[in-house]
Design an enzyme around this catalytic site. Structure first.
Site, PDB file in Angstrom:
ATOM      1  N   LYS A 106       1.503  -4.539  -3.144  1.00  0.00           N
ATOM      2  CA  LYS A 106       2.765  -4.849  -2.483  1.00  0.00           C
ATOM      3  C   LYS A 106       3.779  -3.755  -2.807  1.00  0.00           C
ATOM      4  O   LYS A 106       3.844  -3.255  -3.940  1.00  0.00           O
ATOM      5  CB  LYS A 106       3.256  -6.213  -2.978  1.00  0.00           C
ATOM      6  CG  LYS A 106       4.479  -6.767  -2.277  1.00  0.00           C
ATOM      7  CD  LYS A 106       4.754  -8.174  -2.811  1.00  0.00           C
ATOM      8  CE  LYS A 106       5.984  -8.804  -2.200  1.00  0.00           C
ATOM      9  NZ  LYS A 106       6.207 -10.179  -2.720  1.00  0.00           N
ATOM     10  N   SER A 187       6.855 -13.550   0.645  1.00  0.00           N
ATOM     11  CA  SER A 187       7.171 -12.170   0.959  1.00  0.00           C
ATOM     12  C   SER A 187       5.980 -11.220   0.901  1.00  0.00           C
ATOM     13  O   SER A 187       6.066 -10.092   1.385  1.00  0.00           O
ATOM     14  CB  SER A 187       8.270 -11.665   0.012  1.00  0.00           C
ATOM     15  OG  SER A 187       7.823 -11.659  -1.337  1.00  0.00           O
ATOM     16  N   SER A 211       5.860 -16.736  -2.550  1.00  0.00           N
ATOM     17  CA  SER A 211       5.579 -15.436  -1.930  1.00  0.00           C
ATOM     18  C   SER A 211       4.147 -14.953  -2.078  1.00  0.00           C
ATOM     19  O   SER A 211       3.764 -13.958  -1.472  1.00  0.00           O
ATOM     20  CB  SER A 211       6.545 -14.376  -2.466  1.00  0.00           C
ATOM     21  OG  SER A 211       7.837 -14.612  -1.969  1.00  0.00           O
TER      22      SER A 211
END
Length: 535
Positions: A106, A187, A211
């Protein structure tokens, strides 16, 4: 007590014993192969890390950059092929399970290389991070290859209450590979979509509240949110030191457990990880196909009832668990669940201002040094950064005082007490449970940049099935469980602090009998035609 040794031979054997996920997993195309299957091919000499890396880079170009244009990968590693060649040259039989395996990170996880770390924001795009995050150091030591960075909800979905999950100023809008007009949730949107689409075998996401769990569920994969402190947060763009953690995202429990085994452990750069070495272990030791037998699992009905497809899949999952010998306690009440929201958001606002300022102080080469600078940057670059939604959470956080404020101290104590000892722990103790069960979320909602996310079973940032474990800092794991109109639906298991072994055992036992995973079809819309013939 020293960290238990990870027995590489046993771990590799467990990975190789993992069943094939689909006919495609056994084909020459490595896109949907498991870690064990890839290692088997590399040991046999029919594949090497460079060939695997080249294949994935080409797939990213075909599917992510063009074709359905998923926008799951924000940047690929310019040194990936060279690194792969080096790993191939140094490969020996005494290697770990992740050796030579490409991993996506990420884009809020620092890498001390030529790639950027931006949390999706153009404000951090001036220079790379100065060194690897703690978990990246562990990955490199294990011989994993950092393939690239994944797109995300900008600032990990902590800029606006009206954001579209998976959108960032730097990366644009990530799509759900199952149905392209649906949202990947956030996210860790890019990590979830990339793994689902076969752009990498495994990826790392991060979670403050939902997330990892939400994007894993809506992209039909496995996601583990570890106990807070089991995985180092050093070098990760923060929201809250009280709740943040990174964790593995994979297409099956075996690969997720293998990845967690590598990244778990203490790091002097993250004081919260001081106890990690006492608990971190080889999590593949708990991959028991009979992992459901005799387990006492409580159904939290307070976290169900919001979406009929999710409820249907939950009932099917409960029936399967009973058939495999689990003892289901239904319902189980989670005390104080409705009281968590207010103290949680207070903590997150205070923590974000403190933690982002501390993080930015360690990033050289950037023009922004504080949260106030970020707010000013967004205003000055509103066309690029705020075309769809604003930054009211940034502005609210900037108004908060120091962490010594009574409002913060009281909110933190209340949030931890009500979610942990008086919440999850109380429910587990009252019924002598091994774990708690709920729907992860409903099927993926339509992407809507104008109005933001449409959540049918809670909110992916504050609330939903992820909230109790997120606020408490306890572990949770989501597993594919069923389908609704071509969209995956998952269940989530959560439990006491450091209970990853139990949760992994239950999740694996469920996965082996549910067999719910299927590769995405890249449909244009629900009931529509595939946008591409590639799978």
């Amino acid at each position: 007590m020293n960290r238990p040794a990870v027995h590489l031979a046993a771990l590799v054997a467990a990975l190789l014993a993992a069943p094939a996920l689909s006919a495609e997993a056994a084909s020459p195309d490595p896109a949907y192969a498991s870690i064990g299957q890839l290692q088997q091919r590399m040991d046999a000499g029919t594949l090497d890390s460079r060939g695997l890396t080249q294949s994935l880079l080409e797939r990213i170009q075909r599917i992510d950059r063009s074709g359905p244009a998923l926008r799951a990968v924000i940047e690929t590693n310019p040194d990936a092929l060279e690194l792969a060649s080096t790993l191939d040259a140094q490969r020996t039989k005494a290697r770990g399970p992740l050796y030579g395996i490409p991993v996506l990170l990420k884009d809020n996880i620092d890498t001390g290389d030529r790639m950027l770390t931006t949390a999706g924001s153009l404000a951090l795009a001036d220079a790379p991070a100065p060194r690897d995050a703690g978990l990246v150091e562990r990955l490199r030591k294990a011989g994993a290859l950092i393939l690239g960075k994944t797109n995300l909800s900008e600032w990990a979905n902590f800029r606006s209450n009206h954001a579209s999950s998976g959108w960032s100023g730097r990366g644009g809008q990530t799509k759900n590979p199952y149905v392209l007009d649906r949202n990947p949730c956030g996210s860790s949107a890019g990590s979830g979509a990339a793994v689902a689409a076969g752009l990498a075998t495994v990826a790392i996401g991060s979670e403050t509240d939902g997330s990892i769990i939400c994007p894993a569920a809506m992209n039909g994969i496995v996601g583990i949110k570890p106990t807070l402190g089991l995985v180092s947060r050093s070098g990760i763009v923060p929201i809250s030191h009280s709740q943040d953690t990174a964790g593995p995202m994979a297409r099956n429990v075996t690969d997720a457990a293998a990845l967690l085994s590598v990244i778990a452990g203490s790091d002097p750069r993250d004081p919260a990880s001081a106890e990690a070495d006492r608990h971190a272990t080889d999590y593949t030791r708990f991959l028991d196909p009979n992992g459901l037998k005799g387990k006492r699992i409580g159904v939290v009905r307070q976290l169900a009832g919001a979406e009929p497809n999710a409820d249907r899949v939950l009932e099917q999952s409960i029936a399967l668990m009973k058939a495999q010998g689990a003892i289901i306690v239904d319902p189980v009440t989670l005390p104080h669940l409705a009281e968590l929201g207010k103290p949680e958001i207070t903590v997150l606002l205070y923590d974000f201002k403190h933690d982002i300022n501390a993080y930015l102080a360690g990033r050289s080469g950037l023009k922004v040094k504080t949260l106030a600078d970020l707010i000013a940057f967004n205003r000055a670059h509103a066309t690029q950064e705020m075309p769809w939604f604003g930054q009211e959470l940034f502005e609210q956080a900037e108004q908060q005082g120091p962490l010594s404020d009574k409002a913060y101290v009281d909110a933190l104590a209340k949030a931890k007490r009500l979610s942990g000892p008086q919440g999850i722990d109380a429910a587990l103790k009252a019924h002598h449970l091994d774990a708690l069960l709920a729907p992860s979320w409903g099927p993926a909602f339509m992407t809507d940049p104008v109005l933001g996310d449409h959540i049918v079973s809670g909110d992916p940032t504050v609330g939903g099935a992820s909230q109790p474990a997120a606020v408490a800092g306890y572990p949770s794991i989501t597993v594919p469980a069923g389908w609704a109109h071509g969209l995956p639906v998952g269940i989530v298991l959560f439990g006491a602090k450091w209970s990853e072994p139990t949760l992994i055992s239950i999740a694996y036992g469920f996965e082996q009998h549910a067999k719910a995973w299927q590769p995405p079809q890249f449909l244009e819309t629900v009931g529509g035609k595939p946008a591409t013939s590639m799978r």
